[in-house]
Write a protein that holds these residues in place. Structure first.
Motif, PDB file in Angstrom:
ATOM      1  N   UNK A  49       0.824  -1.212   0.000  1.00 12.87           N
ATOM      2  CA  UNK A  49       0.000   0.000   0.000  1.00 12.87           C
ATOM      3  C   UNK A  49       0.856   1.260   0.000  1.00 12.87           C
ATOM      4  N   UNK A  50       1.895   1.281   0.848  1.00 16.59           N
ATOM      5  CA  UNK A  50       2.724   2.480   0.955  1.00 16.59           C
ATOM      6  C   UNK A  50       3.485   2.773  -0.334  1.00 16.59           C
ATOM      7  N   UNK A  51       4.118   1.739  -0.904  1.00 13.34           N
ATOM      8  CA  UNK A  51       4.947   1.964  -2.092  1.00 13.34           C
ATOM      9  C   UNK A  51       4.097   2.314  -3.304  1.00 13.34           C
ATOM     10  N   UNK A  52       2.987   1.588  -3.508  1.00 12.82           N
ATOM     11  CA  UNK A  52       2.150   1.903  -4.661  1.00 12.82           C
ATOM     12  C   UNK A  52       1.457   3.257  -4.501  1.00 12.82           C
ATOM     13  N   UNK A  53       1.106   3.599  -3.278  1.00 12.31           N
ATOM     14  CA  UNK A  53       0.526   4.930  -3.048  1.00 12.31           C
ATOM     15  C   UNK A  53       1.566   6.012  -3.310  1.00 12.31           C
ATOM     16  N   UNK A  54       2.813   5.740  -2.910  1.00  3.01           N
ATOM     17  CA  UNK A  54       3.899   6.688  -3.181  1.00  3.01           C
ATOM     18  C   UNK A  54       4.097   6.843  -4.683  1.00  3.01           C
ATOM     19  N   UNK A  55       4.050   5.701  -5.409  1.00  2.85           N
ATOM     20  CA  UNK A  55       4.097   5.763  -6.877  1.00  2.85           C
ATOM     21  C   UNK A  55       3.057   6.745  -7.394  1.00  2.85           C
ATOM     22  N   UNK A  56       1.824   6.547  -6.951  1.00  6.05           N
ATOM     23  CA  UNK A  56       0.724   7.358  -7.443  1.00  6.05           C
ATOM     24  C   UNK A  56       0.909   8.834  -7.168  1.00  6.05           C
ATOM     25  N   UNK A  57       1.266   9.169  -5.931  1.00  6.04           N
ATOM     26  CA  UNK A  57       1.406  10.575  -5.553  1.00  6.04           C
ATOM     27  C   UNK A  57       2.584  11.231  -6.265  1.00  6.04           C
ATOM     28  N   UNK A  58       3.694  10.492  -6.387  1.00  7.42           N
ATOM     29  CA  UNK A  58       4.861  11.049  -7.082  1.00  7.42           C
ATOM     30  C   UNK A  58       4.544  11.280  -8.556  1.00  7.42           C
ATOM     31  N   UNK A  81      -2.069  10.218 -15.374  1.00 12.26           N
ATOM     32  CA  UNK A  81      -2.967   9.093 -15.652  1.00 12.26           C
ATOM     33  C   UNK A  81      -2.438   7.816 -15.015  1.00 12.26           C
ATOM     34  N   UNK A  82      -1.116   7.588 -15.109  1.00 11.23           N
ATOM     35  CA  UNK A  82      -0.516   6.401 -14.495  1.00 11.23           C
ATOM     36  C   UNK A  82      -0.655   6.443 -12.980  1.00 11.23           C
ATOM     37  N   UNK A  83      -0.464   7.629 -12.395  1.00 16.31           N
ATOM     38  CA  UNK A  83      -0.605   7.775 -10.948  1.00 16.31           C
ATOM     39  C   UNK A  83      -2.015   7.481 -10.471  1.00 16.31           C
ATOM     40  N   UNK A  84      -3.003   7.967 -11.204  1.00 20.93           N
ATOM     41  CA  UNK A  84      -4.401   7.700 -10.854  1.00 20.93           C
ATOM     42  C   UNK A  84      -4.699   6.205 -10.960  1.00 20.93           C
ATOM     43  N   UNK A 129      -2.945  -2.898 -15.315  1.00 19.80           N
ATOM     44  CA  UNK A 129      -2.406  -3.057 -16.659  1.00 19.80           C
ATOM     45  C   UNK A 129      -2.159  -1.727 -17.339  1.00 19.80           C
ATOM     46  N   UNK A 130      -3.086  -0.779 -17.166  1.00 19.11           N
ATOM     47  CA  UNK A 130      -2.946   0.540 -17.788  1.00 19.11           C
ATOM     48  C   UNK A 130      -1.780   1.303 -17.157  1.00 19.11           C
ATOM     49  N   UNK A 131      -1.586   1.132 -15.853  1.00 18.40           N
ATOM     50  CA  UNK A 131      -0.453   1.750 -15.163  1.00 18.40           C
ATOM     51  C   UNK A 131       0.862   1.317 -15.799  1.00 18.40           C
ATOM     52  N   UNK A 132       1.028   0.003 -15.970  1.00 21.34           N
ATOM     53  CA  UNK A 132       2.254  -0.509 -16.570  1.00 21.34           C
ATOM     54  C   UNK A 132       2.393  -0.056 -18.026  1.00 21.34           C
ATOM     55  N   UNK A 133       1.293  -0.099 -18.769  1.00 22.86           N
ATOM     56  CA  UNK A 133       1.333   0.307 -20.171  1.00 22.86           C
ATOM     57  C   UNK A 133       1.798   1.757 -20.318  1.00 22.86           C
ATOM     58  N   UNK A 134       1.278   2.640 -19.466  1.00 22.88           N
ATOM     59  CA  UNK A 134       1.632   4.058 -19.558  1.00 22.88           C
ATOM     60  C   UNK A 134       3.094   4.294 -19.203  1.00 22.88           C
ATOM     61  N   UNK A 162       9.582  -1.864 -24.262  1.00 25.51           N
ATOM     62  CA  UNK A 162       9.147  -3.087 -24.959  1.00 25.51           C
ATOM     63  C   UNK A 162       8.935  -4.227 -23.962  1.00 25.51           C
ATOM     64  N   UNK A 163       9.839  -4.361 -22.997  1.00 23.36           N
ATOM     65  CA  UNK A 163       9.711  -5.421 -21.988  1.00 23.36           C
ATOM     66  C   UNK A 163       8.439  -5.230 -21.164  1.00 23.36           C
ATOM     67  N   UNK A 164       8.168  -3.977 -20.781  1.00 23.80           N
ATOM     68  CA  UNK A 164       6.943  -3.694 -20.017  1.00 23.80           C
ATOM     69  C   UNK A 164       5.717  -4.060 -20.837  1.00 23.80           C
ATOM     70  N   UNK A 165       5.674  -3.628 -22.090  1.00 22.89           N
ATOM     71  CA  UNK A 165       4.528  -3.935 -22.956  1.00 22.89           C
ATOM     72  C   UNK A 165       4.394  -5.432 -23.197  1.00 22.89           C
ATOM     73  N   UNK A 166       5.526  -6.098 -23.410  1.00 23.53           N
ATOM     74  CA  UNK A 166       5.494  -7.542 -23.644  1.00 23.53           C
ATOM     75  C   UNK A 166       4.962  -8.272 -22.419  1.00 23.53           C
ATOM     76  N   UNK A 167       5.327  -7.791 -21.232  1.00 23.36           N
ATOM     77  CA  UNK A 167       4.849  -8.401 -19.988  1.00 23.36           C
ATOM     78  C   UNK A 167       3.341  -8.255 -19.860  1.00 23.36           C
ATOM     79  N   UNK A 168       2.843  -7.039 -20.121  1.00 25.34           N
ATOM     80  CA  UNK A 168       1.402  -6.795 -20.056  1.00 25.34           C
ATOM     81  C   UNK A 168       0.678  -7.643 -21.103  1.00 25.34           C
ATOM     82  N   UNK A 169       1.216  -7.675 -22.311  1.00 24.74           N
ATOM     83  CA  UNK A 169       0.602  -8.469 -23.376  1.00 24.74           C
ATOM     84  C   UNK A 169       0.580  -9.949 -23.055  1.00 24.74           C
TER      85      UNK A 169
END
Length: 234
Positions: A49-58, A81-84, A129-134, A162-169
């Motif tokens: 919760x703390x790290x992902x929330x920090x991701x979002x706020x940053x 958009x990624x933070x949200x 998924x959208x977070x990683x894609x962005x 490409x690695x991020x997109x390939x992972x999501x795909x």
């Protein structure tokens, strides 16, 4: 100069948090679960919760560079958009079922935990998924716009995207096959989602660290170490 230094610090913070998250989850809970999201229901929820929330706020507060002529999306729009998306991922967690391992907080209401395979589960998966894609988009298209950067750095940024997109795909494809064939790929590769998420997380974390010029900090630390060592000899 101060704004640029602040940008470097924010990028390094995102990268370091990305590298730390999966390790902290495993060390805290000491049990491999189906996905990182399932650690929401364990003692690892503190870090999840703390790290992902920090991701979002940053990311929401990350300005980046102004939009240039011809660019489709600005840095600010993408990171906001990624933070949200990642904040939604935290607020609407994955279902507590099919975790592969032991969960601590089940059988009674825990924060926003649920066992839904329907709407809530779909919202969680879509936002994650959208977070990683962005962030993949940011690495592939945005980080390479600095004309002063070396070709090797730009290749790293593109490969990270490409690695991020390939992972999501890959995850989307596996989820679709599971739904169509009615099978569970965890019986073939246990915790495959966790491992693929780790690959994606490290790909974008490395890109953000390099963009934050972490190598200059390391070079400075090494130089300081050798200087102090030399002084102690005398």
């Amino acid at each position: 100069m101060e704004d640029r230094t602040s940008l470097y610090s924010l990028r390094k913070t995102i990268g370091i948090l990305g590298l730390a998250l999966p390790i902290l989850l495993l060390v805290t809970h000491q049990d491999l679960l189906a996905s990182m999201s399932h650690y929401y229901y364990t003692a690892g929820s503190v870090f999840f919760i703390l790290i992902l929330s920090a991701f979002g706020l940053i990311l929401i507060n990350y300005k980046g560079y102004p939009k240039k002529e011809g660019e489709l999306l600005s840095d600010r729009f993408i990171t906001t958009a990624a933070g949200i998306c990642i904040l939604i991922t935290v607020l609407i967690p994955t279902k507590s079922e099919k975790s592969l391992g032991t969960l601590f907080f089940t059988g009674s209401p825990y924060l926003f935990g649920h066992e839904s395979n329907g709407f809530l589960g779909a919202v969680h998966l879509l936002s994650a998924g959208l977070f990683l894609f962005l962030l993949g988009y940011m690495s592939f298209f945005k980080f390479v716009l600095n004309h002063q950067a070396s070709e090797s750095r730009n290749r790293l940024f593109k490969r990270s995207g490409i690695i991020v997109w390939a992972s999501v795909g890959t995850l989307v494809m596996i989820f679709a096959l599971e739904a169509i064939l009615g099978i569970n790929f965890d019986t073939i590769i246990p915790a495959y989602t966790f491992w693929i998420e780790w690959v994606a997380l490290y790909a974008f974390a490395v890109a953000w660290l390099v963009k934050g010029r972490i190598h200059l900090d390391l070079e400075k630390m090494i130089k300081t170490f050798h200087t102090e060592k030399s002084m102690n000899k005398h």
